[in-house]
Scaffold this motif. Structure first.
Motif, PDB file in Angstrom:
ATOM      1  N   VAL A 227      49.865  25.427  44.922  1.00  0.00           N
ATOM      2  CA  VAL A 227      49.027  25.015  45.406  1.00  0.00           C
ATOM      3  C   VAL A 227      48.379  25.895  43.986  1.00  0.00           C
ATOM      4  O   VAL A 227      48.732  26.727  43.571  1.00  0.00           O
ATOM      5  N   LEU A 228      47.313  25.034  43.772  1.00  0.00           N
ATOM      6  CA  LEU A 228      46.909  25.579  42.937  1.00  0.00           C
ATOM      7  C   LEU A 228      44.778  26.047  43.720  1.00  0.00           C
ATOM      8  O   LEU A 228      44.787  25.772  43.819  1.00  0.00           O
ATOM      9  N   SER A 237      23.726  38.384  37.323  1.00  0.00           N
ATOM     10  CA  SER A 237      24.695  38.818  36.104  1.00  0.00           C
ATOM     11  C   SER A 237      26.031  38.361  35.145  1.00  0.00           C
ATOM     12  O   SER A 237      26.623  38.348  34.111  1.00  0.00           O
ATOM     13  N   GLY A 238      25.679  36.927  36.012  1.00  0.00           N
ATOM     14  CA  GLY A 238      27.482  36.085  35.549  1.00  0.00           C
ATOM     15  C   GLY A 238      27.498  35.156  36.302  1.00  0.00           C
ATOM     16  O   GLY A 238      28.180  35.085  37.481  1.00  0.00           O
ATOM     17  N   SER A 239      28.971  34.906  35.714  1.00  0.00           N
ATOM     18  CA  SER A 239      29.936  33.902  36.379  1.00  0.00           C
ATOM     19  C   SER A 239      31.329  34.774  36.163  1.00  0.00           C
ATOM     20  O   SER A 239      31.434  34.652  34.986  1.00  0.00           O
ATOM     21  N   LEU A 240      32.314  34.237  36.690  1.00  0.00           N
ATOM     22  CA  LEU A 240      33.640  34.340  37.595  1.00  0.00           C
ATOM     23  C   LEU A 240      33.913  32.854  37.678  1.00  0.00           C
ATOM     24  O   LEU A 240      33.686  32.478  38.535  1.00  0.00           O
ATOM     25  N   VAL A 241      35.506  32.472  37.153  1.00  0.00           N
ATOM     26  CA  VAL A 241      36.226  31.601  37.323  1.00  0.00           C
ATOM     27  C   VAL A 241      37.839  31.709  37.178  1.00  0.00           C
ATOM     28  O   VAL A 241      38.049  32.259  36.186  1.00  0.00           O
ATOM     29  N   VAL A 242      38.633  32.121  38.575  1.00  0.00           N
ATOM     30  CA  VAL A 242      39.632  32.493  38.986  1.00  0.00           C
ATOM     31  C   VAL A 242      40.702  31.412  39.164  1.00  0.00           C
ATOM     32  O   VAL A 242      40.566  31.660  40.769  1.00  0.00           O
ATOM     33  N   TRP A 243      42.101  31.191  38.694  1.00  0.00           N
ATOM     34  CA  TRP A 243      42.836  30.780  39.299  1.00  0.00           C
ATOM     35  C   TRP A 243      44.325  30.766  39.221  1.00  0.00           C
ATOM     36  O   TRP A 243      44.323  31.754  38.195  1.00  0.00           O
ATOM     37  N   SER A 244      45.024  30.295  39.976  1.00  0.00           N
ATOM     38  CA  SER A 244      46.313  31.159  40.228  1.00  0.00           C
ATOM     39  C   SER A 244      47.302  29.552  40.820  1.00  0.00           C
ATOM     40  O   SER A 244      46.619  29.526  41.216  1.00  0.00           O
ATOM     41  N   LEU A 245      48.599  29.807  40.490  1.00  0.00           N
ATOM     42  CA  LEU A 245      49.473  28.816  41.031  1.00  0.00           C
ATOM     43  C   LEU A 245      50.481  30.033  42.175  1.00  0.00           C
ATOM     44  O   LEU A 245      50.284  31.277  42.050  1.00  0.00           O
ATOM     45  N   LEU A 246      50.236  28.909  43.474  1.00  0.00           N
ATOM     46  CA  LEU A 246      51.360  30.148  44.606  1.00  0.00           C
ATOM     47  C   LEU A 246      51.756  28.873  45.322  1.00  0.00           C
ATOM     48  O   LEU A 246      51.875  28.136  45.017  1.00  0.00           O
TER      49      LEU A 246
END
Length: 334
Positions: A227-228, A237-246
């Motif tokens: 799954v992603l 202060s800004g934005s953050l987009v983090v993703w990972s395959l699990l």
């Protein structure tokens, strides 16, 4: 009142980490409200680089109280949504609704993913060159961090995390809207691991801004066994987009009454986005600084001295993909 020494790193490798001494106190107002007061030291203006990240530093977003307050407010907001959100259905994983314990586990998995991304940003160990500025994508320099893999079965396996920061002539809002789109995740993947994703996206909000959310999609290109997971976080202060395959294993553990803790992240990627001071005609709102981070597992015996070259090429390919996606969406008037 408590005296604290704290190290703070901006979400970019080209600004050195800094250590501050602050005074902090907390007061409980009622059962649901706490007040945190922070006093911090002032820095001489000459200490800050006159060009590099100057706008954010002077406004306090990079190292000052505004960033602390923004981070604290975002953390409190996420926790409040954790407590109050309704049951989350991962129907394409479970076929039934998740219980509250399972929801907390999903947020725990995502929290670890974001934490690993932020901790692995490789800061400079020295003051930057005063003539240096945030480069365009074609001149972006990659900073690498390598460490032994926790996989004890293969002593030659390494985890490599690479980061870079570059500027683009697009507004932060436009960059977030495009790069935060889960359906386009495969367009940014240069590793080849993320293929066709399930049409169904399970997501729930973690803040008042609709972009603050966690989403889960099945990665159908590898037999539907992965799954992603992606978390998007937005603050002043800004934005953050983090993703990972699990693998699906961490999502199954709550059904067995176990908390997912030590599980492998099959590749970790993320982008941090903040406003730069210069104005631009593209999408209005000024340009953006983008910090890209990629984590991959490699076997040193297979690559040897070519490891740096391989990782740098992966970063370069990903940068090119990001620029291409942003430019194509701009041309389409998005």
């Amino acid at each position: 009142m408590e005296k604290i020494q704290i190290s703070l790193q901006a979400t970019t490798p080209i600004v050195p980490g800094r250590t501050f001494v602050i005074l902090r106190t907390c007061k409980k107002i009622d059962e649901l409200t706490w007040v945190t007061w922070v006093e911090h030291l002032e820095l001489e203006q000459s200490y800050l680089d006159p060009k590099l990240y100057n706008d954010l530093c002077c406004r306090g977003f990079a190292f000052g109280a505004e960033r602390w307050v923004a981070c604290l407010a975002r953390s409190c907001e996420r926790r409040s949504y954790h407590r109050s959100m309704s049951e989350l259905a991962l129907t394409h994983l479970k076929g039934q609704d998740l219980l509250d314990f399972e929801k907390r586990c999903v947020m725990m998995i995502s929290k670890r993913m974001v934490r690993d991304f932020c901790l692995n940003i490789v800061p400079l160990c020295r003051q930057p060159d005063p003539t240096l500025c945030v480069p365009p994508p074609s001149l972006a320099f990659c900073y690498l961090k390598r460490q032994k893999s926790p996989n004890q079965d293969n002593p030659n396996e390494y985890v490599v995390f690479a980061t870079t920061t570059f500027s683009v002539p697009h507004s932060p809002e436009f960059v977030l809207r495009i790069l935060g789109d889960e359906s386009r995740r495969h367009e940014l993947d240069a590793s080849g691991r993320i293929g066709r994703l399930a049409d169904q996206v399970t997501c729930y909000t973690t803040g008042d801004d609709p972009m603050n959310k966690i989403s889960v999609q099945a990665n159908q290109s590898l037999g539907n066994n992965e799954v992603l997971l992606q978390e998007t976080s937005v603050s002043p202060s800004g934005s953050l987009v983090v993703w990972s395959l699990l693998t699906k294993e961490p999502f199954e553990l709550p059904r067995l009454g176990r908390v997912p803790q030590d599980f492998p992240l099959i590749g970790l990627s993320g982008v941090a986005n903040s406003l730069q001071n210069t104005t631009t005609s593209s999408n209005t709102g000024g340009g953006s600084f983008i910090t890209l981070g990629l984590q991959q597992v490699y076997c040193y015996t297979d690559l040897g001295p070519k490891l740096t070259e391989v990782v740098t090429k992966l970063m370069r390919d990903t940068i090119n993909r990001i620029v291409a996606v942003l430019n194509s969406r701009k041309d389409q008037g998005m």
